[in-house]
Each structure stands twice: as C-alpha cells, then as structure tokens.
Design a protein around this motif. Structure first.
Motif, PDB file in Angstrom:
ATOM      1  N   ALA A  58       0.829  -1.209   0.000  1.00 58.57           N
ATOM      2  CA  ALA A  58       0.000   0.000   0.000  1.00 58.57           C
ATOM      3  C   ALA A  58       0.863   1.258   0.000  1.00 58.57           C
ATOM      4  O   ALA A  58       0.540   2.250  -0.670  1.00 58.57           O
ATOM      5  CB  ALA A  58      -0.924  -0.001   1.221  1.00 58.57           C
ATOM      6  N   GLY A  79       2.129   1.881  -3.464  1.00 54.86           N
ATOM      7  CA  GLY A  79       1.078   2.450  -4.293  1.00 54.86           C
ATOM      8  C   GLY A  79       0.833   3.912  -4.003  1.00 54.86           C
ATOM      9  O   GLY A  79       0.625   4.715  -4.925  1.00 54.86           O
ATOM     10  N   VAL A  92       1.135   7.685  -6.471  1.00 57.08           N
ATOM     11  CA  VAL A  92      -0.013   8.519  -6.817  1.00 57.08           C
ATOM     12  C   VAL A  92       0.440   9.857  -7.391  1.00 57.08           C
ATOM     13  O   VAL A  92      -0.119  10.357  -8.379  1.00 57.08           O
ATOM     14  CB  VAL A  92      -0.914   8.729  -5.580  1.00 57.08           C
ATOM     15  CG1 VAL A  92      -1.992   9.769  -5.865  1.00 57.08           C
ATOM     16  CG2 VAL A  92      -1.563   7.420  -5.178  1.00 57.08           C
ATOM     17  N   ALA A 143      -0.039   3.078 -15.655  1.00 55.16           N
ATOM     18  CA  ALA A 143      -0.074   2.755 -14.230  1.00 55.16           C
ATOM     19  C   ALA A 143       0.031   1.248 -14.002  1.00 55.16           C
ATOM     20  O   ALA A 143       0.718   0.790 -13.071  1.00 55.16           O
ATOM     21  CB  ALA A 143      -1.352   3.304 -13.599  1.00 55.16           C
ATOM     22  N   GLY A 202       2.985  -0.455 -11.992  1.00 57.64           N
ATOM     23  CA  GLY A 202       2.673  -1.267 -10.825  1.00 57.64           C
ATOM     24  C   GLY A 202       3.275  -2.651 -10.917  1.00 57.64           C
ATOM     25  O   GLY A 202       3.779  -3.191  -9.917  1.00 57.64           O
TER      26      GLY A 202
END
Length: 261
Positions: free
Chosen positions: A150, A153, A157, A196, A200
């Motif tokens: 998390a 991630g 952003v 993205a 990722g």
C-alpha cells in the motif's frame, strides 16, 4: 528549484499517525449511527480546538477541505428539496417538496458531513505515508506485505499527475489536443491506466526481488513512537464522541438510523 514544503507545527503535527486515525474513527463512529442536528453540532464545535492544534496553516486547511465545504451544502440542498416530507410543507412543485422535516434533515446532514470529514482531512494533512505505514505495521500489527504494498502504491499517486501533464503536453506538441476534448480525455485516461498497470507490475517485481514479499518477520529502519500524546489524542476523540452522544440523548434529539422506523 521547487521550494520545500513548510514544516508542520502544532501540538498534534508530529503525533503518531495511528493515533490520528484512531481519533478520527472514534469521532466518526457515533455520528454514523444518528442523523440529528445536536450531536453533529456538538461534535463539530468540540473539534475546533483539535483542528487548530493539528498544525495546518490556513491556506493548506482551505485547500484540503474545500471539497468538504462544497459537498456538505450541496447534500443539504438535495435533502431539503427531495427528502422525506414531514410537518408543515413550505413549498411544493413536481417532485420538490420542502417541509419542516426535510429542512431539519438537511441541516443535520450538512453538519454531519462537516463533523465526519473535517477531522480526518485536517489530521491527515500532516501525515507522511511512510510514518503511517510504520505505525500500521508496528503498532496495529498489520501484515508487512500488505502495508509495504500500500505504501508503494501511495508513493506512485503523485507520479500519475506528472504523467497526465506529460501526456497532455506531448499531445499538444503533436497538434492532436486542439479538437475533440472528450475523445482526448478518454484517450489520455486509457493511456494513463495502461502506464499505471505497467509501472505497478514493475514495482511489484522489484519489491519481490528485494525480499519485500517474504513471510519472515521484518525489521524496521525507523521506530514508530507511542506515548502520552497518542493516548491523549485518543482520549480526546473518545471524549468528543461521548459528549456529542450524551447531549443528543439528553435533549431528545438522538435519531438512531438503524432503529425501527
């Protein structure tokens, strides 16, 4: 050269993020169980010292909370016009029916949104994602793999905004951004999603290669402190909740939304 962001100052600016999260949840819990003006107004009034102590300057406060100040009145207007009517009807036209009941419900909804959203937004305005991840893993004992994923991630952003700006500039340089605005936005959104997903996947592979996916107990580079300030913040959040509930019950305004209609 981009100037460094101002260092947050205030009694609560450097409190453990887990305590800020816990205080926001304690304040929000009773407010989601009732819709009444008294409990929301009392909670909002008691939150003012907490917001002032968060260490957020005025410019940051209004910029971060602007969506809340916009959403709360809009929700109130919608409830006032289309809410369930009761009592005296003041205005009626087609589906619109403004009554004493809908106006009271609209006021309660507006105050409820403000009381629910403002503490979370303001308290987390000074939270660093890494500090939050350290706290969740060390204090709440969440799985390190989930927390680190998390965190990775959240760190990406900000890159999405840079990618969007670069895509827009690149399309303008090619002369394809002058017409068809809707089609251009949809195309850029699709390209951003693809970018993205690729980023990722690359991040997940690199983190796995560095041992972030191991099931063995991890050590942490930074300790997540917890002391009297954190317990005091939780106590303040609990006190705000209990006071709001007590005043609402004492005045007969408590309206338990999960109870029988």
């Amino acid at each position: 050269m981009i100037p460094a962001p101002p260092i947050p100052r205030g009694p609560l600016a450097h409190v453990n993020p887990v305590a800020k999260l816990g205080a926001a949840l304690l304040i929000a819990f009773p407010l989601i169980l009732t819709i009444d003006v008294v409990s929301a107004a009392v909670a909002l009034l008691l939150e003012i010292p907490l917001l002032l102590a968060a260490g957020v300057d005025a410019r940051t406060f209004w910029r971060r909370t602007a969506p809340v100040w916009i959403a709360a009145p809009l929700a109130a207007v919608t409830i006032a016009l289309y809410g369930e009517p009761s009592g005296t009807v003041h205005f009626e036209w087609l589906l619109v029916r403004v009554s004493d009941g809908s106006l009271a419900l609209a006021a309660a909804t507006c105050l409820r949104i403000l009381a629910l959203a403002l503490p979370g937004v303001v308290l987390f305005a000074t939270v660093d994602p890494t500090d939050l991840a350290d706290g969740l893993a060390q204090r709440v004992r969440l799985p390190a793999r989930f927390v680190l994923g998390a965190l990775g991630g959240m760190r990406l952003v900000g890159l999405l905004f840079d990618d969007w700006r670069e895509l827009e500039l690149a399309r303008r340089a090619r002369g394809v951004a002058d017409t068809g605005r809707v089609r251009r936005v949809l195309g850029m959104a699709f390209a951003l999603v693809v970018l993205a997903l690729r980023r990722g996947a690359t991040l997940a592979t690199s983190m796995e290669a560095r041992g972030f996916g191991s099931d063995r107990a991890r050590t942490w580079a930074r300790r997540s402190p917890w002391g009297a300030r954190e317990w005091m913040l939780l106590a303040i959040g609990l006190g705000i909740s209990l006071t709001a509930v007590a005043v609402a019950v004492a005045t007969g305004a408590w309206n338990f939304i999960l109870g029988p209609s």
